[in-house]
Design a protein around this motif. Structure first.
Motif, PDB file in Angstrom:
ATOM      1  N   LEU A 135       0.980  -1.381   0.028  1.00 22.02           N
ATOM      2  CA  LEU A 135      -0.065   0.122   0.060  1.00 22.02           C
ATOM      3  C   LEU A 135       0.957   1.197   0.148  1.00 22.02           C
ATOM      4  O   LEU A 135       1.781   1.529   0.654  1.00 22.02           O
ATOM      5  N   GLU A 136       0.528   2.261  -0.932  1.00 21.46           N
ATOM      6  CA  GLU A 136       1.245   3.550  -0.991  1.00 21.46           C
ATOM      7  C   GLU A 136       0.596   4.643  -0.695  1.00 21.46           C
ATOM      8  O   GLU A 136       0.993   5.706  -0.157  1.00 21.46           O
ATOM      9  N   GLU A 137      -1.010   4.739  -0.741  1.00 20.77           N
ATOM     10  CA  GLU A 137      -1.716   5.738  -0.562  1.00 20.77           C
ATOM     11  C   GLU A 137      -2.763   5.416   0.318  1.00 20.77           C
ATOM     12  O   GLU A 137      -3.199   4.328   0.073  1.00 20.77           O
ATOM     13  N   LEU A 138      -3.195   6.190   1.245  1.00 18.90           N
ATOM     14  CA  LEU A 138      -4.410   5.684   1.920  1.00 18.90           C
ATOM     15  C   LEU A 138      -5.261   7.099   2.361  1.00 18.90           C
ATOM     16  O   LEU A 138      -4.781   8.089   2.843  1.00 18.90           O
ATOM     17  N   ILE A 139      -6.477   7.249   1.908  1.00 16.88           N
ATOM     18  CA  ILE A 139      -7.145   8.297   2.120  1.00 16.88           C
ATOM     19  C   ILE A 139      -8.263   7.837   2.944  1.00 16.88           C
ATOM     20  O   ILE A 139      -9.177   7.003   2.665  1.00 16.88           O
ATOM     21  N   LEU A 140      -8.314   8.538   4.430  1.00 20.03           N
ATOM     22  CA  LEU A 140      -9.288   8.455   5.402  1.00 20.03           C
ATOM     23  C   LEU A 140     -10.102   9.611   5.614  1.00 20.03           C
ATOM     24  O   LEU A 140     -10.657   9.657   6.846  1.00 20.03           O
ATOM     25  N   ASP A 141     -10.398  10.300   4.863  1.00 18.51           N
ATOM     26  CA  ASP A 141     -11.221  11.465   5.206  1.00 18.51           C
ATOM     27  C   ASP A 141     -12.698  11.027   5.566  1.00 18.51           C
ATOM     28  O   ASP A 141     -13.235  10.190   5.397  1.00 18.51           O
ATOM     29  N   ASN A 142     -13.090  12.027   6.734  1.00 21.99           N
ATOM     30  CA  ASN A 142     -14.533  12.119   7.408  1.00 21.99           C
ATOM     31  C   ASN A 142     -14.796  10.567   8.085  1.00 21.99           C
ATOM     32  O   ASN A 142     -15.709  10.121   7.719  1.00 21.99           O
ATOM     33  N   ASN A 143     -13.889  10.084   8.445  1.00 19.59           N
ATOM     34  CA  ASN A 143     -13.861   9.006   9.553  1.00 19.59           C
ATOM     35  C   ASN A 143     -13.837   9.143  10.859  1.00 19.59           C
ATOM     36  O   ASN A 143     -13.510  10.395  11.496  1.00 19.59           O
ATOM     37  N   LEU A 144     -14.270   8.213  11.689  1.00 16.54           N
ATOM     38  CA  LEU A 144     -14.340   8.205  13.210  1.00 16.54           C
ATOM     39  C   LEU A 144     -13.019   8.181  13.984  1.00 16.54           C
ATOM     40  O   LEU A 144     -13.004   7.578  15.018  1.00 16.54           O
ATOM     41  N   LEU A 145     -12.061   8.103  12.995  1.00 22.06           N
ATOM     42  CA  LEU A 145     -10.509   7.784  13.614  1.00 22.06           C
ATOM     43  C   LEU A 145     -10.160   8.923  14.647  1.00 22.06           C
ATOM     44  O   LEU A 145     -10.262  10.165  14.200  1.00 22.06           O
ATOM     45  N   GLY A 146      -9.572   8.470  15.522  1.00 23.68           N
ATOM     46  CA  GLY A 146      -8.980   9.462  16.708  1.00 23.68           C
ATOM     47  C   GLY A 146      -7.491   9.175  17.081  1.00 23.68           C
ATOM     48  O   GLY A 146      -6.890   8.588  16.459  1.00 23.68           O
ATOM     49  N   ASP A 147      -7.295   9.639  18.268  1.00 24.30           N
ATOM     50  CA  ASP A 147      -6.125   9.445  18.779  1.00 24.30           C
ATOM     51  C   ASP A 147      -5.587   8.154  19.225  1.00 24.30           C
ATOM     52  O   ASP A 147      -4.131   8.035  19.320  1.00 24.30           O
ATOM     53  N   ASP A 148      -6.523   7.259  19.094  1.00 22.30           N
ATOM     54  CA  ASP A 148      -6.194   5.911  19.220  1.00 22.30           C
ATOM     55  C   ASP A 148      -5.623   5.107  17.862  1.00 22.30           C
ATOM     56  O   ASP A 148      -5.722   3.879  17.922  1.00 22.30           O
ATOM     57  N   LEU A 149      -5.745   5.973  16.991  1.00 19.48           N
ATOM     58  CA  LEU A 149      -5.167   5.379  15.581  1.00 19.48           C
ATOM     59  C   LEU A 149      -4.103   4.660  15.651  1.00 19.48           C
ATOM     60  O   LEU A 149      -3.111   5.140  16.222  1.00 19.48           O
ATOM     61  N   VAL A 150      -3.889   3.392  15.343  1.00 19.45           N
ATOM     62  CA  VAL A 150      -2.671   2.618  15.290  1.00 19.45           C
ATOM     63  C   VAL A 150      -2.539   2.023  13.714  1.00 19.45           C
ATOM     64  O   VAL A 150      -3.542   1.460  13.277  1.00 19.45           O
ATOM     65  N   LEU A 151      -1.510   2.538  13.034  1.00 21.02           N
ATOM     66  CA  LEU A 151      -1.296   1.899  11.656  1.00 21.02           C
ATOM     67  C   LEU A 151      -0.117   0.765  12.026  1.00 21.02           C
ATOM     68  O   LEU A 151       0.745   0.745  12.665  1.00 21.02           O
ATOM     69  N   PRO A 152      -0.402  -0.528  11.033  1.00 18.48           N
ATOM     70  CA  PRO A 152       0.682  -1.296  11.023  1.00 18.48           C
ATOM     71  C   PRO A 152       2.007  -0.793  10.348  1.00 18.48           C
ATOM     72  O   PRO A 152       1.851   0.440   9.596  1.00 18.48           O
ATOM     73  N   GLY A 153       3.111  -1.194  10.401  1.00 14.47           N
ATOM     74  CA  GLY A 153       4.382  -0.401   9.722  1.00 14.47           C
ATOM     75  C   GLY A 153       4.220  -0.942   8.180  1.00 14.47           C
ATOM     76  O   GLY A 153       3.813  -2.138   7.670  1.00 14.47           O
ATOM     77  N   LEU A 154       4.235   0.103   7.479  1.00 10.33           N
ATOM     78  CA  LEU A 154       3.781   0.240   5.944  1.00 10.33           C
ATOM     79  C   LEU A 154       5.252   1.049   5.430  1.00 10.33           C
ATOM     80  O   LEU A 154       5.192   2.042   5.259  1.00 10.33           O
ATOM     81  N   LEU A 155       6.044   0.063   5.177  1.00 16.68           N
ATOM     82  CA  LEU A 155       7.454   0.745   4.370  1.00 16.68           C
ATOM     83  C   LEU A 155       7.261   1.492   3.345  1.00 16.68           C
ATOM     84  O   LEU A 155       8.060   2.476   2.913  1.00 16.68           O
TER      85      LEU A 155
END
Length: 131
Positions: A12-32
């Motif tokens: 994955l190279e691009e991720l668009i997450l506009d207008n979601n209920l994502l907050g300070d607890d957001l955790v992303l996997p390692g995506l080099l």
């Protein structure tokens, strides 16, 4: 609310997450290979926590947009914020993520990079603790 399963997309190279209920607890996997992350109009308030996490898990990140979040101080979020607040924010973000080429809707300038090297660490907005 969750990015569970995202780790299955290893290239994955691009991720668009506009207008979601994502907050300070957001955790992303390692995506080099990750180079674009757009989180406009989410529920992110803790800028430093997010930037530390992004620096750790997305080292190739070149484009980041946080417009419309409390963590991005500008007129879209609060009428109490002004251009100086936004400039401090950009300086702090570039201090934490020096490889960014674009931040929000604007290209990162050479002058901004230089200022981030010198003053970026001191641009963090500190809020008083509520007792």
């Amino acid at each position: 609310r969750s990015l569970e399963g995202l780790s299955e997309f290893g290239s994955l190279e691009e991720l668009i997450l506009d207008n979601n209920l994502l907050g300070d607890d957001l955790v992303l996997p390692g995506l080099l290979s990750f180079w674009t992350k757009i989180l406009n109009l989410c529920h992110i308030t803790d800028l430093e926590c997010l930037l530390d996490h992004l620096a750790e898990v997305t080292p190739a990140l070149e484009y980041l947009s946080l417009l419309g979040n409390v963590a991005c101080p500008n007129e879209l979020v609060s009428l109490e914020k002004d251009e100086e607040d936004y400039k401090r924010y950009r300086c702090f973000v570039l201090h934490k993520l020096p490889n960014l080429k674009f931040l929000d809707a604007r290209k990162v300038t050479k002058q901004e990079r230089e200022e981030a090297l010198v003053r970026g660490a001191f641009m963090k907005v500190v809020k008083p603790k509520v007792s």
